[in-house]
Design a protein around this motif. Structure first.
Motif, PDB file in Angstrom:
ATOM      1  N   ILE A  86      14.056 -32.029  -4.987  1.00 22.66           N
ATOM      2  CA  ILE A  86      14.941 -31.988  -6.151  1.00 22.66           C
ATOM      3  C   ILE A  86      16.382 -31.862  -5.678  1.00 22.66           C
ATOM      4  N   TYR A  87      17.270 -32.622  -6.297  1.00 18.66           N
ATOM      5  CA  TYR A  87      18.693 -32.522  -5.971  1.00 18.66           C
ATOM      6  C   TYR A  87      19.437 -32.031  -7.208  1.00 18.66           C
ATOM      7  N   GLU A  88      20.239 -30.979  -7.033  1.00 22.42           N
ATOM      8  CA  GLU A  88      20.927 -30.365  -8.168  1.00 22.42           C
ATOM      9  C   GLU A  88      22.380 -30.073  -7.818  1.00 22.42           C
ATOM     10  N   VAL A  89      23.261 -30.388  -8.749  1.00 22.23           N
ATOM     11  CA  VAL A  89      24.682 -30.055  -8.628  1.00 22.23           C
ATOM     12  C   VAL A  89      25.064 -29.202  -9.830  1.00 22.23           C
ATOM     13  N   THR A  90      25.595 -28.028  -9.578  1.00 22.65           N
ATOM     14  CA  THR A  90      26.026 -27.132 -10.643  1.00 22.65           C
ATOM     15  C   THR A  90      27.524 -26.905 -10.527  1.00 22.65           C
ATOM     16  N   ILE A  91      28.246 -27.174 -11.606  1.00 16.37           N
ATOM     17  CA  ILE A  91      29.692 -26.957 -11.659  1.00 16.37           C
ATOM     18  C   ILE A  91      29.962 -25.933 -12.749  1.00 16.37           C
ATOM     19  N   GLN A  92      30.605 -24.851 -12.395  1.00 22.97           N
ATOM     20  CA  GLN A  92      30.956 -23.812 -13.360  1.00 22.97           C
ATOM     21  C   GLN A  92      32.465 -23.684 -13.440  1.00 22.97           C
ATOM     22  N   PHE A  93      32.988 -23.604 -14.662  1.00 23.64           N
ATOM     23  CA  PHE A  93      34.432 -23.437 -14.834  1.00 23.64           C
ATOM     24  C   PHE A  93      34.720 -22.470 -15.970  1.00 23.64           C
ATOM     25  N   HIS A  94      35.859 -21.790 -15.858  1.00 19.00           N
ATOM     26  CA  HIS A  94      36.237 -20.761 -16.822  1.00 19.00           C
ATOM     27  C   HIS A  94      36.347 -21.331 -18.232  1.00 19.00           C
ATOM     28  N   ARG A  95      36.075 -20.490 -19.190  1.00 24.08           N
ATOM     29  CA  ARG A  95      36.207 -20.897 -20.588  1.00 24.08           C
ATOM     30  C   ARG A  95      37.666 -21.207 -20.938  1.00 24.08           C
ATOM     31  N   ASP A  96      38.633 -20.638 -20.201  1.00 28.96           N
ATOM     32  CA  ASP A  96      40.043 -20.949 -20.440  1.00 28.96           C
ATOM     33  C   ASP A  96      40.598 -21.894 -19.373  1.00 28.96           C
ATOM     34  N   PHE A  97      39.707 -22.621 -18.688  1.00 23.21           N
ATOM     35  CA  PHE A  97      40.124 -23.634 -17.718  1.00 23.21           C
ATOM     36  C   PHE A  97      41.141 -24.571 -18.363  1.00 23.21           C
ATOM     37  N   LEU A  98      40.878 -24.953 -19.611  1.00 24.49           N
ATOM     38  CA  LEU A  98      41.822 -25.712 -20.425  1.00 24.49           C
ATOM     39  C   LEU A  98      42.214 -24.821 -21.601  1.00 24.49           C
ATOM     40  N   PRO A  99      43.427 -24.273 -21.611  1.00 26.04           N
ATOM     41  CA  PRO A  99      43.827 -23.363 -22.684  1.00 26.04           C
ATOM     42  C   PRO A  99      43.922 -24.066 -24.029  1.00 26.04           C
ATOM     43  N   ALA A 100      43.816 -23.287 -25.089  1.00 25.77           N
ATOM     44  CA  ALA A 100      43.814 -23.836 -26.449  1.00 25.77           C
ATOM     45  C   ALA A 100      45.057 -24.660 -26.741  1.00 25.77           C
ATOM     46  N   ALA A 101      46.209 -24.211 -26.234  1.00 22.21           N
ATOM     47  CA  ALA A 101      47.463 -24.939 -26.494  1.00 22.21           C
ATOM     48  C   ALA A 101      47.394 -26.365 -25.960  1.00 22.21           C
ATOM     49  N   LEU A 102      46.678 -26.544 -24.838  1.00 23.55           N
ATOM     50  CA  LEU A 102      46.536 -27.882 -24.258  1.00 23.55           C
ATOM     51  C   LEU A 102      45.445 -28.675 -24.980  1.00 23.55           C
ATOM     52  N   LEU A 103      44.332 -28.022 -25.286  1.00 19.55           N
ATOM     53  CA  LEU A 103      43.230 -28.707 -25.954  1.00 19.55           C
ATOM     54  C   LEU A 103      43.621 -29.205 -27.349  1.00 19.55           C
ATOM     55  N   ASN A 104      44.609 -28.581 -27.966  1.00 25.32           N
ATOM     56  CA  ASN A 104      45.036 -28.982 -29.308  1.00 25.32           C
ATOM     57  C   ASN A 104      45.901 -30.238 -29.302  1.00 25.32           C
ATOM     58  N   ARG A 105      46.264 -30.719 -28.128  1.00 26.66           N
ATOM     59  CA  ARG A 105      47.018 -31.970 -28.032  1.00 26.66           C
ATOM     60  C   ARG A 105      46.083 -33.148 -28.349  1.00 26.66           C
ATOM     61  N   ASN A 106      46.640 -34.168 -28.979  1.00 26.66           N
ATOM     62  CA  ASN A 106      45.831 -35.307 -29.402  1.00 26.66           C
ATOM     63  C   ASN A 106      45.058 -35.941 -28.252  1.00 26.66           C
ATOM     64  N   GLN A 107      45.685 -35.994 -27.074  1.00 26.91           N
ATOM     65  CA  GLN A 107      45.062 -36.680 -25.941  1.00 26.91           C
ATOM     66  C   GLN A 107      43.804 -35.981 -25.433  1.00 26.91           C
ATOM     67  N   LEU A 108      43.623 -34.718 -25.785  1.00 31.25           N
ATOM     68  CA  LEU A 108      42.449 -33.981 -25.319  1.00 31.25           C
ATOM     69  C   LEU A 108      41.464 -33.684 -26.443  1.00 31.25           C
ATOM     70  N   SER A 109      41.597 -34.397 -27.549  1.00 33.12           N
ATOM     71  CA  SER A 109      40.752 -34.101 -28.716  1.00 33.12           C
ATOM     72  C   SER A 109      39.273 -34.320 -28.425  1.00 33.12           C
ATOM     73  N   PHE A 110      38.946 -35.332 -27.613  1.00 32.29           N
ATOM     74  CA  PHE A 110      37.538 -35.590 -27.298  1.00 32.29           C
ATOM     75  C   PHE A 110      36.950 -34.469 -26.443  1.00 32.29           C
ATOM     76  N   ILE A 111      37.725 -34.009 -25.455  1.00 33.86           N
ATOM     77  CA  ILE A 111      37.251 -32.907 -24.612  1.00 33.86           C
ATOM     78  C   ILE A 111      37.089 -31.647 -25.456  1.00 33.86           C
ATOM     79  N   LYS A 112      38.051 -31.367 -26.324  1.00 37.78           N
ATOM     80  CA  LYS A 112      37.970 -30.187 -27.180  1.00 37.78           C
ATOM     81  C   LYS A 112      36.703 -30.225 -28.019  1.00 37.78           C
ATOM     82  N   ASN A 113      36.421 -31.374 -28.613  1.00 33.85           N
ATOM     83  CA  ASN A 113      35.228 -31.519 -29.439  1.00 33.85           C
ATOM     84  C   ASN A 113      33.964 -31.298 -28.615  1.00 33.85           C
ATOM     85  N   MET A 114      33.953 -31.830 -27.384  1.00 31.02           N
ATOM     86  CA  MET A 114      32.782 -31.666 -26.525  1.00 31.02           C
ATOM     87  C   MET A 114      32.570 -30.210 -26.134  1.00 31.02           C
TER      88      MET A 114
END
Length: 290
Positions: A86-114
């Motif tokens: 079995i081959y497994e890759v696990t990536i963990q990142f902070h919940r504030d890796f992308l802060p809300a102020a940045l996620l609220n920009r139109n260009q990041l709307s898809f990432i925010k939704n995801m």
């Protein structure tokens, strides 16, 4: 689902953007667990394994890619998998890796939704897993800022693909989100002095409160007691040192504020479901931090 759920304390620190762990294995042995971080999990050649995310349970195919949100119980189990590679890759990142102020920009709307949907766990299509497999596997060869940009690019690409949410309900968010300056000040102090003796009295004094009042206030705001949070901070740093350094377990225990080796070993096993030595052997040389 009557399994005990382990709270995992990841070795990520406030100075890291993300951590990545790639390995080949013969089976899945980590218990059902949750943690404060997002987790992107890529698995190849594990057909017949069982995946549990929240209240959703399923048998997986030979290739899969899943994004799990903060504090959502999840785990993979050998089940009917007969593969020994079995081959497994696990990536963990902070919940504030992308802060809300940045996620609220139109260009990041898809990432925010995801990321919002990840509170229920997301299974990406096999086509998406195949499309991004090479980039995910190659991410460990990137360095510094380039690796951060590549992770962002991968997340952006995945956010525009078909998403299937798994759990019927989002995670119970027990994360330590608080706006109290007193709590923030106390947390900062504990992070700065975790390697020393930190008493409830001195932290309460920082907040200008009595010990009893601060203890109740802290538990109400964070969901955990003062000593539970302090131990989690110490465990996170100890985990990082077990991976990043060649210090002995005894040295790491004392450098992380544990004055008794037996207590450290007992606490570590309770939090990690393994001994410090087993943890070091499991992750040695295969985990990177960015």
């Amino acid at each position: 689902m009557n399994q005990e759920i382990l709270r995992e304390i990841t070795p990520l620190t406030g100075h890291d953007c993300f951590t990545m762990f790639a390995r080949e294995k013969k089976g899945f042995d980590f218990p059902l667990h949750f943690h404060d971080e997002f987790e992107l999990n890529f698995i190849r050649n594990a057909k017949g394994a069982q995946r549990i995310v929240g209240d959703h349970m399923d048998e997986i195919g030979g290739l899969e890619l899943v994004l799990v949100g903060p504090n959502l119980p999840h785990g993979w189990f050998t089940h009917r998998c007969r593969s020994r590679s079995i081959y497994e890759v696990t990536i963990q990142f902070h919940r504030d890796f992308l802060p809300a102020a940045l996620l609220n920009r139109n260009q990041l709307s898809f990432i925010k939704n995801m990321l919002e949907k990840a509170s229920r766990g997301i299974l990406f299509s096999r086509a998406a897993a195949e499309q991004y497999a090479g980039r995910i596997e190659a991410l460990e060869k990137q360095q510094g800022f380039d690796s951060v940009l590549e992770l962002l690019s991968i997340l952006q690409g995945l956010s525009t693909t078909d998403l299937r949410m798994l759990s019927s309900a989002p995670a119970q968010d027990g994360a330590q989100q608080h706006t109290s300056r007193r709590i923030q000040k106390a947390m900062e102090y504990m992070h700065q002095h975790f390697d020393d003796t930190v008493s409830l009295r001195e932290v309460a004094a920082l907040a200008n409160m009595t010990e009893v009042s601060f203890s109740r206030f802290f538990k109400k705001r964070t969901g955990n007691t003062f000593i539970e949070v302090l131990n989690e901070i110490r465990m996170g740093n100890a985990s990082r040192m077990l991976i990043d350094t060649t210090h002995t377990v005894h040295e790491i225990a004392y450098q992380c504020g544990f004055n008794n080796l037996s207590n450290f070993n007992r606490t570590f096993r309770k939090k990690k479901n393994c001994t410090p030595t087993e943890y070091r052997q499991r992750f040695a040389g295969s985990r990177i931090f960015v």
